[in-house]
Scaffold this motif. Structure first.
Motif: not given
Length: 387
Positions: A301-302, A314-315, A322-328
Motif C-alpha cells: 500500500v505504501g 491525490i491528497d 483510500e489514496i491507493a484505491n483512488k490511484a488505481i
C-alpha cells in the motif's frame, strides 16, 4: 540500494532532419545492408525512398511485412536466411519496436550455425551479432535503447522476451516528425506500453528517491503529452517528449540500484498476445489496473500511496487505502480516456482459454518471484477480473 553493472553503448541521434546522418552512421559497418520494415507505412511516409537515396552507394537487401508481435516464422527465419545467403554486414531497421525486435533476433541468428530459436529461448548464448541501426517511426517499446526484443512463436503460443548484450543498436535515429502520422490507436497503445515499462520498475521492494522521481516524471509526461498528441498529432513538442520518454522507459536506467520487480504485467500480457495476437499496449492497459487491485495489501500500500500522491496529486492526508484505491481508479480512467479498450472481451478474448493461459504464464514467466508474488491461482483471478 542494490549493486548494478550498467552500460548503454547505443548512440542516439535525435531531432528533425537527423536522417541526414544515416550514411555516416552506416559507412563503418559495411556495404551490404539488410533493410527491415513492416507493412509499408514507411513508403507512405516517403521514408523508404529517402533511405534508398541516402544509401545509394550501398548494396541493399530487404525484408518486409514484419508484423506486430513479430513472428519467428517467417520473419526471423527469413531474415537470417537473407543475411547468410548474401553475407550481410549490418541491419537497418526502419519502423516501430516490432521491426526492431525482429531485427535483433535476426542479428544474433545470422551469426549462429544452429536453430535461432536456441538463442531466443536461452538454450545457448549468442557469441556475436550483426550490428543494428534503426530509424524509429513509433514511440512505444524503447527497443531503440536496449538490448532486448520480444519474439512470438505461433505454433507453441510462446512469446519470449529475448535479452542479450550483443543486441544493443549501434545507433538509433529518432525524428519525432516520423510519428506525426501514427494512428490514434497506436499512439494510445504506445503510451500504455511505455507507462507499464515505468510501472514495472517503480513497483518494487527496494527503490531510491532518485529513481522514484525519474519514474514519476516519466508517467506524468507520458500522460500529458499523449493527450496533446491525440488532440494535435503534429504537435512537435508533444511527439518529441513522448518519443524520448519511450526511449528512456525500458533500458534499465530508471531502476538502477532498485531490486528486481519480475515485470509481472508483461509476463501476463505476453500470453494474451501470443494466444490471441492482440496489440501489446492494449493488453497491458487492460491488465494493469486489475493487477494493481489484486496485489494491494499492507505490504504494497505504501508504494500505491506514493504513486497516487506524486503522479496524480491525490491528497496525502486521506486514508492510505483510500489514496491507493483512488490511484488505481485514476490509472484505469486515464487509459479509458485515451480510447483504449479496458476489457479482454473488447479485444476478442473470452473465458474459454483463461485457465490454459494462466497455467502457461505460471510455468514460463517466473512470477512467483515478482514484487508481489503471483501463483497460478492469482494469475487466473487477474485474467478473469480483466474480462
Amino acid at each position: 540500494m542494490q549493486n548494478f553493472d550498467y552500460q548503454t553503448p547505443t548512440r542516439l541521434i535525435f531531432g528533425k532532419g537527423v536522417i541526414s546522418n544515416l550514411p555516416e552512421v552506416m559507412k563503418p559497418l559495411g556495404k551490404r545492408i539488410l533493410l527491415t520494415y513492416g507493412s509499408g507505412s514507411i513508403k507512405k511516409l516517403g521514408l523508404y525512398d529517402k533511405v534508398k537515396e541516402l544509401l545509394a552507394e550501398f548494396e541493399i537487401y530487404e525484408l518486409s511485412d514484419i508484423q506486430p508481435n513479430p513472428k519467428y516464422d517467417p520473419s526471423v527465419l527469413d531474415g537470417v536466411r537473407i543475411c547468410k545467403q548474401h553475407a550481410v554486414d549490418a541491419i537497418l531497421a526502419v519502423g516501430g519496436g516490432s521491426v526492431l525486435d525482429c531485427s535483433k533476433a535476426i542479428a544474433a541468428g545470422a551469426k549462429y550455425d544452429g536453430d535461432p530459436w536456441d538463442l531466443i529461448s536461452y538454450k545457448v548464448s549468442a557469441k556475436d551479432a550483426l550490428p543494428i541501426v534503426d530509424i524509429l517511426t513509433l514511440a512505444a517499446t524503447g527497443s531503440e535503447y536496449d538490448c532486448g526484443g520480444v519474439i512470438s512463436r505461433t505454433e507453441t503460443n510462446d512469446k519470449i522476451g529475448y535479452v542479450d548484450p550483443h543486441l544493443f543498436p549501434v545507433c538509433s535515429i529518432l525524428d519525432p516528425t516520423y510519428t506525426f502520422s501514427v494512428l490514434r490507436k497506436q499512439t494510445a497503445a504506445g503510451c500504455a506500453d511505455a507507462m507499464n515499462h515505468v510501472m514495472e520498475q517503480y513497483f518494487t521492494e527496494d527503490t531510491t528517491l532518485l529513481n522514484d522521481g525519474f519514474c514519476e516524471a516519466e508517467l506524468k509526461s507520458l500522460m500529458t503529452n499523449t493527450k496533446i498528441a491525440l488532440e494535435n498529432p503534429e504537435d512537435y513538442r508533444a511527439r518529441a517528449e513522448l518519443m524520448l520518454c519511450c526511449t528512456y522507459g525500458c533500458n534499465g536506467i530508471l531502476a538502477l540500484g532498485n531490486s528486481a520487480s519480475g515485470w509481472p504485467c508483461h509476463g501476463m500480457e505476453h500470453a494474451l498476445s501470443a494466444y490471441y495476437d492482440i496489440t501489446h499496449g492494449e493488453g497491458l492497459a487492460i491488465l494493469t489496473p486489475r493487477w494493481m487491485k489484486h496485489i494491494l495489501n499492507d505490504k504494497t500500500v505504501g508504494r500505491f500511496v506514493k504513486y497516487g500522491v506524486n503522479v496524480f496529486g491525490i491528497d496525502e492526508n486521506l486514508d492510505k487505502y483510500e489514496i491507493a484505491n483512488k490511484a488505481i481508479e485514476e490509472t484505469y480512467k486515464f487509459f479509458e480516456s485515451i480510447g483504449l479498450p479496458m476489457h479482454l472481451k473488447e479485444v476478442g478474448i473470452d473465458e474459454s482459454r483463461i485457465e490454459e493461459m494462466a497455467h502457461h504464464i505460471a510455468v514460463n514467466e517466473g512470477l512467483e518471484n515478482a514484487y508481489a508474488p503471483l501463483t497460478e491461482k492469482d494469475i487466473t483471478a487477474i485474467l478473469r477480473d480483466s474480462l
